[in-house]
Write an enzyme that holds these catalytic residues in place. Sequence first.
Site, mmCIF file in Angstrom:
data_model
loop_
_atom_site.group_PDB
_atom_site.id
_atom_site.type_symbol
_atom_site.label_atom_id
_atom_site.label_comp_id
_atom_site.label_asym_id
_atom_site.label_seq_id
_atom_site.Cartn_x
_atom_site.Cartn_y
_atom_site.Cartn_z
ATOM 1 N N THR A 280 0.845 -1.193 0.000
ATOM 2 C CA THR A 280 0.000 0.000 0.000
ATOM 3 C C THR A 280 0.878 1.240 0.000
ATOM 4 O O THR A 280 2.070 1.182 0.317
ATOM 5 C CB THR A 280 -0.902 0.063 1.237
ATOM 6 O OG1 THR A 280 -0.106 0.396 2.391
ATOM 7 C CG2 THR A 280 -1.627 -1.246 1.477
ATOM 8 N N ASP A 281 0.282 2.372 -0.335
ATOM 9 C CA ASP A 281 0.963 3.634 -0.079
ATOM 10 C C ASP A 281 0.794 3.956 1.406
ATOM 11 O O ASP A 281 0.070 3.272 2.142
ATOM 12 C CB ASP A 281 0.404 4.745 -0.968
ATOM 13 C CG ASP A 281 1.439 5.833 -1.245
ATOM 14 O OD1 ASP A 281 2.368 6.013 -0.429
ATOM 15 O OD2 ASP A 281 1.320 6.505 -2.273
ATOM 16 N N TRP A 282 1.477 5.000 1.840
ATOM 17 C CA TRP A 282 1.530 5.350 3.266
ATOM 18 C C TRP A 282 0.117 5.475 3.852
ATOM 19 O O TRP A 282 -0.631 6.379 3.512
ATOM 20 C CB TRP A 282 2.303 6.664 3.425
ATOM 21 C CG TRP A 282 2.535 7.098 4.846
ATOM 22 C CD1 TRP A 282 1.621 7.628 5.692
ATOM 23 C CD2 TRP A 282 3.772 7.036 5.570
ATOM 24 N NE1 TRP A 282 2.195 7.912 6.899
ATOM 25 C CE2 TRP A 282 3.518 7.565 6.856
ATOM 26 C CE3 TRP A 282 5.057 6.606 5.256
ATOM 27 C CZ2 TRP A 282 4.521 7.664 7.824
ATOM 28 C CZ3 TRP A 282 6.050 6.712 6.219
ATOM 29 C CH2 TRP A 282 5.772 7.233 7.496
#
Length: 749
Positions: A280-282
Amino acid sequence: MKPIKLIITALISVCIGGCSSQKEPQADAAIENKVDSLLNQMTLEEKLGQMNQLSPWNFEDLAKRVRKGEVGSILNMVNPEEVNKIQKIAVEESRLGIPLIVSRDVIHGYKTIFPIPLGQAATFNPEVVKEGARVAAIEASADGIRWTFAPMIDVSRDPRWGRIAESCGEDPYLNAIMGTAMIKGYQGDSLNDPTAIAACAKHFVAYGAAEGGRDYNSTFIPERVLRNVYLPPFKAAADAGCATFMTSFNDNDGVPSTANSFVLKDVLRKEWKYDGMVVTDWSSTLEMVNHGFCVDGKDAAEKSVNAGVDMEMVSETFIQNLKQSIAENKVSMETIDNAVRNILRLKFRLGLFDNPYVVTPQTVKYSEKHLQTAKTAAEQSVILLKNENQTLPFTDKIKTLAIIGPMADAPYEQMGTWVFDGEKEHTQTPLTAIKKMYGDKVKVLFEKGLEYSRDKNTAGIARAVSAVRQADAVVVFVGEESILSGEAHSLANLNLQGAQSQLIKELAATGKPVVTVVMAGRQLVIADEVKVSDAMLYSFHPGTMGGPAIADILFGKVNPSGKTPVTFPRMSGQVPIYYAQHKTGRPANPTEMLIDEIPVEAGQTSVGCRSFYLDAGNSPLFPFGYGLSYTTFEYSNLSLASDKLTAQDSLSISFTLKNTGNYDGTEVVQLYVQDKVGSVTRPVKELKRFQRVTLKAGESTQVSLSLPVSELAFWGYDMNYTVEPGDFTLWVGTNSAEGLTKDFSVSAL
């Protein structure tokens, strides 16, 4: 005349369409056996730990969690001693001894900073891009980093979006070629080389189309456009063996990417047969609660892993909730095992089980070879937008040169966005470079005029004007500070900030030759500044070696060859503007009446019922692929081996390219194709090939290009990926707006 055959290298001959891979990638059997053996020994808690990535703030707390097997990866640890220390804890003190993957945003260099990706795209040179990523990987591995979150290959057609700086521009093909080059550079010949770092294709998918150019915003891309425009660079990345993919922040048509099973499972895994790892992104998992797509963190974790996510970045919803989700039969053990299998496979491929510690020496940072590679990239990234009366290059007639502007000696700012590890002390600015390299030829007078790009205090402009009056010519350096582009740095107004425009106009009023150099993270609205400048260079933040590169261009040691990887608008209101638009039923034409030409009380239809702006027209300030040279090039004798083909054939094109000027130079030859009639409307032009060709003054060559007709395929009305028979037009030329043209046809078998 000498012939040049433009060989389509492995970097270029990638499948960038929507077709599935020709063969399913087969992971090394030995690695698969090791993965399965280790997986069979793991508890559920240890599996969930592998799916957990943390950005540590306290080493002792991190160490405790690593010992318990609660962490699979860490990011933002850049001290090699600490990296070795935490890795030793993972390998020697956790139950199964599984090493960590240490990651970092290494976007366009680590210590030696290269031009921002948008600037690298302006080189139209995948080899330079590949070498830049290789340098970044070598330097980052010296601090234990073995995974980067690059390349960003979001097709980006809106300069209001700050992250356009990280992209390779507006074109799917250019993003595919440059993204593939970066992947090959980061990952090297083998991932288990200690200097190799895993690449990450991001953001999957359509993030570059964020509504209004506002970061993190929604997108509304239908499947056909998704497949024809936004997915092709990612398909190329998957085919190139990109080790990881990252989900994007946006929701598309209401579904956040981190829970979009269509793109993560149906497309990435089933169609493309991808066996890498998805992160995932942050905190994008937990942010799905803000989206209104998930009730809470538990719901978000379930939807993410069921959609095909393997590892979660920092928000910890997986490790906190999935054990209960499994007990409730909302997530299967098969789903967890598949995710962990992808993570372990990456760790084995990186050689972390055999060599978990840092071995790259610190001496690789800022090596002379790396600095020279960065200088070459910066040289080739600079775009000459205007050069009236051969203002450039400077000759020995220029005895005194005024250097003006807030970006002339701004070592931090010229590095651009995403330079967590770049050090301004190592940056060579234009001012210092000109003095050092050409100070024996010209006397340099320096006045900032403005302290920084947003500065509205005009008190220093008078001193700048006074310096210019004493000089034979002036170079004014303007643009954007690094903080004005990148993630979370969107703009509604694309004009030069502060009093920079006033500064340029007052310098021009002196009557001295004005060379404007723009250093920025995006294409800006600069029509007025172009008009009053005698010459203009555009340098998307050029990095550590930007100063020497620009100095050599100004004085003619290097002939500029960069081309615009994005379309430059005349006004912010034209955005989004890009070359591969669709024609519409009422396309604009060059004779449209603009606002100042309209008579008072004109009839409603007197201006023409066409698709254009009354105040800006329909044409850009500079088209995609545009860039001048100190020399001139002439295209002639375009011919096709055959103008009647089938889908199994290749289109063979040849033409003569001549350097008709007085300087040796490099031209970026560009091939565009239009499918005239399709089952759905098609773009007016699409880039299909490009190649840099270097010729001496007066030299000519025959250039040959080959394009498989299969690369004319697209997703049509019935959502099948195919080449549709019909009539086509091609252009070969210096940019997307001009060139030689020929028609050809493709018939059904």
